[in-house]
Motif scaffolding. Structure first.
Motif, PDB file in Angstrom:
ATOM      1  N   TYR A   1       0.866  -1.181   0.000  1.00 45.13           N
ATOM      2  CA  TYR A   1       0.000   0.000   0.000  1.00 45.13           C
ATOM      3  C   TYR A   1       0.901   1.228   0.000  1.00 45.13           C
ATOM      4  O   TYR A   1       2.046   1.165   0.442  1.00 45.13           O
ATOM      5  CB  TYR A   1      -0.904   0.015   1.240  1.00 45.13           C
ATOM      6  N   GLY A   2       0.360   2.329  -0.482  1.00 39.43           N
ATOM      7  CA  GLY A   2       1.145   3.562  -0.510  1.00 39.43           C
ATOM      8  C   GLY A   2       0.599   4.573   0.481  1.00 39.43           C
ATOM      9  O   GLY A   2      -0.601   4.598   0.769  1.00 39.43           O
ATOM     10  N   LEU A   3       1.485   5.378   1.004  1.00 43.34           N
ATOM     11  CA  LEU A   3       1.068   6.505   1.845  1.00 43.34           C
ATOM     12  C   LEU A   3       1.706   7.764   1.271  1.00 43.34           C
ATOM     13  O   LEU A   3       2.935   7.827   1.146  1.00 43.34           O
ATOM     14  CB  LEU A   3       1.539   6.313   3.285  1.00 43.34           C
ATOM     15  N   LEU A   4       0.884   8.712   0.893  1.00 45.03           N
ATOM     16  CA  LEU A   4       1.386   9.967   0.340  1.00 45.03           C
ATOM     17  C   LEU A   4       1.149  11.090   1.330  1.00 45.03           C
ATOM     18  O   LEU A   4       0.021  11.313   1.772  1.00 45.03           O
ATOM     19  CB  LEU A   4       0.643  10.309  -0.954  1.00 45.03           C
ATOM     20  N   GLY A   5       2.203  11.779   1.672  1.00 39.63           N
ATOM     21  CA  GLY A   5       2.091  12.919   2.576  1.00 39.63           C
ATOM     22  C   GLY A   5       3.379  13.703   2.509  1.00 39.63           C
ATOM     23  O   GLY A   5       4.277  13.367   1.730  1.00 39.63           O
ATOM     24  N   GLU A   6       3.465  14.735   3.313  1.00 41.45           N
ATOM     25  CA  GLU A   6       4.723  15.494   3.344  1.00 41.45           C
ATOM     26  C   GLU A   6       5.611  14.819   4.383  1.00 41.45           C
ATOM     27  O   GLU A   6       5.835  15.353   5.471  1.00 41.45           O
ATOM     28  CB  GLU A   6       4.429  16.952   3.674  1.00 41.45           C
ATOM     29  N   ILE A   7       6.098  13.652   4.030  1.00 40.36           N
ATOM     30  CA  ILE A   7       6.769  12.811   5.020  1.00 40.36           C
ATOM     31  C   ILE A   7       8.289  12.830   4.904  1.00 40.36           C
ATOM     32  O   ILE A   7       8.973  12.172   5.667  1.00 40.36           O
ATOM     33  CB  ILE A   7       6.290  11.350   4.919  1.00 40.36           C
ATOM     34  N   SER A   8       8.809  13.573   3.936  1.00 38.91           N
ATOM     35  CA  SER A   8      10.258  13.673   3.808  1.00 38.91           C
ATOM     36  C   SER A   8      10.720  14.895   4.608  1.00 38.91           C
ATOM     37  O   SER A   8      10.066  15.940   4.556  1.00 38.91           O
ATOM     38  CB  SER A   8      10.610  13.825   2.333  1.00 38.91           C
ATOM     39  N   PRO A   9      11.822  14.797   5.345  1.00 41.10           N
ATOM     40  CA  PRO A   9      12.242  15.922   6.187  1.00 41.10           C
ATOM     41  C   PRO A   9      12.445  17.228   5.419  1.00 41.10           C
ATOM     42  O   PRO A   9      12.441  18.291   6.027  1.00 41.10           O
ATOM     43  CB  PRO A   9      13.558  15.432   6.793  1.00 41.10           C
ATOM     44  N   GLU A  10      12.605  17.170   4.117  1.00 47.06           N
ATOM     45  CA  GLU A  10      12.775  18.406   3.346  1.00 47.06           C
ATOM     46  C   GLU A  10      11.435  19.011   2.948  1.00 47.06           C
ATOM     47  O   GLU A  10      11.390  20.108   2.391  1.00 47.06           O
ATOM     48  CB  GLU A  10      13.590  18.152   2.064  1.00 47.06           C
TER      49      GLU A  10
ATOM     50  N   LEU B   1       4.962  -0.124  -8.450  1.00 46.59           N
ATOM     51  CA  LEU B   1       5.211  -1.153  -7.434  1.00 46.59           C
ATOM     52  C   LEU B   1       4.018  -2.093  -7.284  1.00 46.59           C
ATOM     53  O   LEU B   1       4.112  -3.125  -6.629  1.00 46.59           O
ATOM     54  CB  LEU B   1       5.497  -0.496  -6.081  1.00 46.59           C
ATOM     55  N   GLY B   2       2.900  -1.680  -7.874  1.00 47.06           N
ATOM     56  CA  GLY B   2       1.722  -2.544  -7.803  1.00 47.06           C
ATOM     57  C   GLY B   2       0.976  -2.435  -6.494  1.00 47.06           C
ATOM     58  O   GLY B   2       0.425  -3.428  -6.014  1.00 47.06           O
ATOM     59  N   VAL B   3       0.953  -1.237  -5.896  1.00 46.93           N
ATOM     60  CA  VAL B   3       0.232  -1.088  -4.624  1.00 46.93           C
ATOM     61  C   VAL B   3      -1.261  -1.334  -4.844  1.00 46.93           C
ATOM     62  O   VAL B   3      -1.788  -1.116  -5.939  1.00 46.93           O
ATOM     63  CB  VAL B   3       0.450   0.305  -3.987  1.00 46.93           C
ATOM     64  N   LYS B   4      -1.916  -1.774  -3.796  1.00 47.92           N
ATOM     65  CA  LYS B   4      -3.351  -2.075  -3.884  1.00 47.92           C
ATOM     66  C   LYS B   4      -4.187  -0.813  -3.706  1.00 47.92           C
ATOM     67  O   LYS B   4      -5.312  -0.724  -4.214  1.00 47.92           O
ATOM     68  CB  LYS B   4      -3.753  -3.079  -2.804  1.00 47.92           C
ATOM     69  N   ALA B   5      -3.681   0.110  -2.890  1.00 52.53           N
ATOM     70  CA  ALA B   5      -4.411   1.348  -2.625  1.00 52.53           C
ATOM     71  C   ALA B   5      -3.424   2.365  -2.072  1.00 52.53           C
ATOM     72  O   ALA B   5      -2.325   2.002  -1.634  1.00 52.53           O
ATOM     73  CB  ALA B   5      -5.533   1.102  -1.615  1.00 52.53           C
ATOM     74  N   VAL B   6      -3.828   3.622  -2.092  1.00 55.08           N
ATOM     75  CA  VAL B   6      -2.974   4.692  -1.576  1.00 55.08           C
ATOM     76  C   VAL B   6      -3.771   5.523  -0.574  1.00 55.08           C
ATOM     77  O   VAL B   6      -4.937   5.850  -0.818  1.00 55.08           O
ATOM     78  CB  VAL B   6      -2.468   5.592  -2.727  1.00 55.08           C
ATOM     79  N   ILE B   7      -3.133   5.837   0.543  1.00 53.68           N
ATOM     80  CA  ILE B   7      -3.708   6.755   1.528  1.00 53.68           C
ATOM     81  C   ILE B   7      -3.080   8.121   1.269  1.00 53.68           C
ATOM     82  O   ILE B   7      -1.865   8.252   1.282  1.00 53.68           O
ATOM     83  CB  ILE B   7      -3.364   6.324   2.969  1.00 53.68           C
ATOM     84  N   GLY B   8      -3.875   9.153   1.061  1.00 54.17           N
ATOM     85  CA  GLY B   8      -3.351  10.482   0.790  1.00 54.17           C
ATOM     86  C   GLY B   8      -3.885  10.973  -0.537  1.00 54.17           C
ATOM     87  O   GLY B   8      -4.749  10.327  -1.141  1.00 54.17           O
TER      88      GLY B   8
END
Lengths: 125, 559
Positions: free
Chosen positions: B124-133, B188-195
């Motif tokens: 699964y994917g998670l999209l957010g502002e999760i990189s320290p930059e 990558l073939g994720v099933k779903a994405v959060i974000g």
């Protein structure tokens, strides 16, 4: 005779059998990777502020700029958050990391374990 | 080395070697490389038929057997990828139906939780502002831990794993490059994405995911910016309060609060200011046209000289806090509605309060609608005074405080650096990420029913959302205690062959009831929150359930 001696000298044993790998039966044609679409570099949000300003307001008190300097305010804030909230001071800075002001314990931890990140962030105008 | 053979001797020297050298007297070191390409291998002779050149991993540069490979592409399993790209890749089928090895960690997707390399793992994917930059990292860094907590609780009991014993892993991506990150997740073939977290990025993300049938669930944006994308039909789920939703709550609350203020201050009308920050400027037209009080729309109030042009919309862009406060102070509203996201309480509220003098009972009342985090700005004021507390109202998603407290505790434990120490406090976004992840896990489970290997794709997952949010089915709360009940209910089957009908559940989140409308946006209940004597926001019995009017409790202002 010279040829004979040279031939002796150049005789060698070499590895000439295929390796049978226990994992993938590898060596298949490597197919070209798919090219991913590109994005423009992220813009500064309209209300972005410096790293020090975010700290003054509390960690939830604003967003840091990404294009104002090198390293950017966002990168400095990121380093601060990683140190304070994810690595060194998580136990004592939990409330601060959720937006509250820093208390004494958190401050002490930051000064001893995250000094470089604190200095870089607070040193911004 | 498996065997050694003499390969380079001239005829004469062979004879001499046999006489004078009983065995190999000179060995060449194991070759540093045997090959760079597959042709290098095949040209080595009959022993190398059907071998290929490993381009990475421990066998890099050597010819290895590929006879048993029977896939259309370069890999049949994740383990195959070690010889092609080295460790860190998974084998996935691309849009071109070719199996290829794809690196999990990239610049855009720098992290993961779980083990994505175990064969058969559902990604699964998670999209957010999760990189320290990232500019919003300070807000979004708790998201991955929230999703991880949901997965960890789901997988903690063997009875709760996905069908086919599939494990679960989440790939964390920075949405600062939404197209690239979403395309990578699709690859990558994720099933779903959060974000994603930002509404402005929703379309760019959906453009990459929807054509590949990957659903996305976002608890942070108020309008489906991808609605114009035909491919995204039935694949974008909005679980945050929609713009219409929060406007309905405001329109339901303002009349009853106005009645209190008009009675207490003997006013014929109320004056309302809405402060709009640049990040929420899309709300401005909606407010002008559809916000309603004094029996009129906001724009009608603004143009009505009889009521003293009693509506003001202040856009903060390009102004200092002091300038904004001066503008609002000069207008003199009874109600202020801040739509200013993160900077409101920390900097604007104190500036506003400095402009208002006189007794608390005559000062403006702040109504905080359902936008992002609860604001803690009031804590800078003298909140111990009841009259100060009475001026702060929250209109937020209905919630069960006990369930929420339990989640906070579990989240703190999960993010704790060591046993006995307290971890971080979850934010509203983290809470929404957790409940969205649970929704996705239940939908995944439902989608994999009937398949021994637990196979399902994104479209099946999206279709199964209705099975796990079915009104009238068994209600399932958010958290580990309800999980077994959920799985048992979903496993119920009528036994019909070849296609049995399975059970359904009605999953409720921490903030979200997941009552999806036709547009796949939730129409959540809204509760009136007031500050208690300890300075904490507490939900009252007054709740908006039908999108029209509040019910229960005492109408009007906080007391």
């Amino acid at each position: 005779m010279r040829t004979f001696i040279l031939a002796i000298l150049f005789c060698a044993c070499v590895n000439d059998k295929p390796i049978v790998d226990i994992g993938r039966e590898a060596g298949t044609p490597v197919i070209p990777s798919i090219e991913l679409p590109e994005d423009l570099p992220p813009d500064d949000p309209p209300n972005c502020v410096s790293c020090s300003k975010v700290l003054q307001r509390g960690l939830r008190g604003g967003v840091a700029c990404v294009r104002n300097a090198k390293p950017s305010s966002a990168a400095k804030l990121g380093a601060y958050v990683v140190c304070a909230c994810q690595q060194q001071c998580t136990a004592v800075c939990g409330a601060h990391c959720a937006g509250a002001a820093r208390d004494t314990q958190c401050n002490e931890c930051l000064q001893s374990k995250c000094k470089a990140a604190v200095t870089a962030c607070e040193g911004e105008p | 080395m498996n065997s050694k053979h003499l390969v380079y001797c001239l005829g004469a020297s062979m004879l001499a070697a046999a006489v004078f050298v009983p065995a190999c007297s000179l060995y060449v070191r194991d070759e540093a490389v045997q090959c760079k390409t597959d042709e290098d291998c095949s040209s080595r002779g009959p022993d190398f038929v059907e071998t290929g050149c490993a381009s990475a991993g421990p066998s890099k540069g050597f010819c290895i057997d590929r006879r048993s490979l029977r896939v259309n592409g370069e890999c049949a399993a994740n383990a195959d990828c070690v010889d092609i790209t080295g460790p860190g890749s998974v084998c996935t089928i691309g849009d071109d139906s070719l199996a290829r090895c794809v690196r999990v960690v990239t610049e855009e997707c720098p992290t993961y939780v779980g083990d994505p390399f175990i064969e058969g793992t559902a990604l699964y994917g998670l999209l957010g502002e999760i990189s320290p930059e990232d500019t919003g990292f300070a807000q979004d860094f708790p998201l991955l831990a929230a999703a991880d907590l949901a997965v960890n609780e789901f997988q903690s009991d063997r009875a709760l794993e996905l069908n086919g014993k599939r494990r679960i892993a989440i790939i964390g991506c920075s949405e600062s490059k939404p197209r690239t990150a979403a395309a990578h997740l699709a690859q990558l073939g994720v099933k779903a994405v959060i974000g994603p977290s930002a509404e402005s990025r929703l379309l760019r993300v959906a453009e990459q995911l929807s054509p590949r049938g990957i659903p996305l669930f976002t608890g942070h944006v108020g309008q489906n910016a991808a609605a114009t994308l035909p491919a995204s039909n039935k694949l974008v789920f909005l679980t945050a309060p929609t713009r219409d939703g929060w406007l309905a709550a405001l329109n339901a609350y303002l009349p009853e609060a106005s009645a209190d203020v008009k009675a207490a201050r003997t006013l014929p009308n109320v004056r309302v200011t809405v402060v709009v920050g640049p990040e929420l400027s899309v709300y401005a037209p909606l407010i002008r046209e559809r916000l309603s009080f004094n029996g009129k729309t906001a724009i009608e109030n603004q143009n009505d000289a009889a009521c003293g042009n009693c509506f003001q919309l202040v856009e903060t862009s390009g102004k200092t806090d002091a300038q904004i406060a001066d503008e609002v102070g000069a207008f003199g509203p009874q109600f202020i509605v801040p739509l200013v996201d993160t900077s409101w309480g920390a900097s604007m509220l104190p500036a506003f309060e400095a402009r208002f003098t006189g007794p608390q009972a005559g000062r403006p009342i702040y109504i905080h609608p359902m936008v992002r985090d609860e604001d803690l700005g009031y804590r800078q004021l003298n909140w111990a005074e009841a009259a100060v507390r009475a001026r702060f109202v929250g209109l937020w998603a209905e919630r069960d405080e006990g369930v929420l407290a339990s989640f906070r505790e579990r989240y703190r434990q999960r993010t704790s650096p060591s046993e006995g120490q307290v971890g971080i406090t979850p934010t509203t976004r983290a809470i929404r990420t957790y409940e969205n992840m649970l929704l996705v896990l239940y939908a995944s489970y439902a989608a994999g029913r009937g398949s021994e290997a637990g196979e399902f794709n994104g479209r099946a997952l999206a279709a199964a959302v209705s099975d796990v949010t079915a009104a009238g089915a068994q209600t399932i709360g958010p958290g580990p205690l309800s999980m077994l009940d959920a799985i048992l209910a979903l496993n119920k089957s009528d036994g019909a062959m070849p296609k049995p009908t399975y059970g359904k559940i009605d999953f409720n989140g921490l903030y979200t009831q997941f009552e999806f409308g036709a547009d796949q946006a939730v129409s959540n209940r809204v509760q009136v929150f007031c500050l208690n004597a300890s300075g904490q926001y507490v939900g009252s019995a007054r709740v908006l359930r039908n999108g029209q009017s509040f019910e229960g409790g005492t109408p009007g202002l906080c007391r």
